[in-house]
Design a protein around this motif. Structure first.
Motif, mmCIF file in Angstrom:
data_model
loop_
_atom_site.group_PDB
_atom_site.id
_atom_site.type_symbol
_atom_site.label_atom_id
_atom_site.label_comp_id
_atom_site.label_asym_id
_atom_site.label_seq_id
_atom_site.Cartn_x
_atom_site.Cartn_y
_atom_site.Cartn_z
ATOM 1 N N LEU A 1 24.486 12.555 -56.476
ATOM 2 C CA LEU A 1 23.218 12.607 -57.214
ATOM 3 C C LEU A 1 22.004 12.595 -56.280
ATOM 4 N N ARG B 1 23.271 21.457 -64.106
ATOM 5 C CA ARG B 1 22.636 20.438 -64.960
ATOM 6 C C ARG B 1 23.689 19.635 -65.727
ATOM 7 N N THR C 1 25.428 17.297 -63.375
ATOM 8 C CA THR C 1 24.583 16.150 -63.023
ATOM 9 C C THR C 1 24.588 15.106 -64.131
ATOM 10 N N ILE D 1 25.904 11.254 -63.778
ATOM 11 C CA ILE D 1 25.070 10.100 -64.126
ATOM 12 C C ILE D 1 25.801 9.211 -65.126
ATOM 13 N N SER E 1 12.541 9.119 -63.859
ATOM 14 C CA SER E 1 13.705 9.226 -64.735
ATOM 15 C C SER E 1 14.973 9.562 -63.944
ATOM 16 N N SER E 2 14.829 10.278 -62.845
ATOM 17 C CA SER E 2 15.998 10.682 -62.057
ATOM 18 C C SER E 2 16.461 9.593 -61.091
ATOM 19 N N SER E 3 15.591 8.619 -60.801
ATOM 20 C CA SER E 3 15.953 7.587 -59.821
ATOM 21 C C SER E 3 16.382 6.264 -60.453
#
Length: 218
Positions: free
Chosen positions: A56, A124, A127, A131, A186-188
């Motif tokens: 990620l 996508r 990913t 997550i 939001s991604s971290s």
């Protein structure tokens, strides 16, 4: 020039290694009696978590501590196996269940990886799946620690607070390093789960273990 984020990450890795040094020293003195098989399973789970975070695009500041944890966990397992002469059965059936959950999640992740190579799922979707698996892996860590917390609560004399206290500090530093390196987006956010959960879990064990002896009783 060394950035504050890098310094915090290095500090987290050094503290993690120091905690293991203390723990191994106490194990060699029979001050604590770790289970070789259980620690090997712990190391596997942490290795898998590090792979997911790398996939990620987690920076090295995020990855350093779990890598150190994995390597040192394997070292504890091997030392215990050599000293005790056996791998032994996991201390609690829950440890085995969590290990098989990790294996199941690994199989799913590998399957998703193959689907990505085959072009069946896009980047996508891959990913999102990674997550989801990372979140599940972090949740499994909680269940992994429940038997340990229950055990040290009943028998605090079987553990020593110092190693667990140092590990708690290491995860606090990882939280700082993660914030400085990855920010808040939001991604971290998923990268904060591991250190946040581990601060609570390791701190809880340190607290219960310290109740059995003076804080300076090393």
């Amino acid at each position: 020039m060394l950035t504050i984020a890098a310094a915090a990450a290095i500090a987290s890795g050094v503290l993690q290694a120091l905690g293991y040094f203390v723990y191994i020293r106490q194990a060699l003195k029979d001050r604590v009696i770790p289970n070789a098989t259980t620690w090997l399973m712990f190391a596997y789970g942490t290795t898998f978590l590090a792979i997911l975070e790398f996939d990620l695009n987690g920076g090295w500041e995020v990855l350093l501590l779990p890598i150190v944890c994995s390597v040192c966990g394997i070292a504890v397992s091997i030392i215990c196996r050599t000293k005790q002469g056996t791998w032994g059965v996991p201390d609690d059936p829950a440890d085995t269940k969590v290990f098989f959950i990790d294996l199941f999640l690994t199989a799913i992740y590998f399957g998703i990886f193959l689907l990505g190579i085959a072009g069946i799922i896009n980047t996508r979707e891959g990913t999102i799946a990674a997550i989801t698996i990372l979140i599940a892996t972090n949740i499994s860590t909680i269940f992994e620690f429940i038997p340990n917390i229950r055990s040290v609560r009943r028998h605090p004399e079987n553990e020593h607070w110092l190693g667990w206290g140092i590990w708690t500090l290491a995860y606090l530093m990882l939280l700082v390093a993660t914030y400085l390196a990855e920010g808040l987006s939001s991604s971290s956010l998923v990268f904060y789960l591991y250190p946040f959960i581990c601060v609570i879990l390791h701190g809880t064990i340190a607290w219960y273990a310290a109740k059995d002896e003076p804080i300076l009783g090393l």
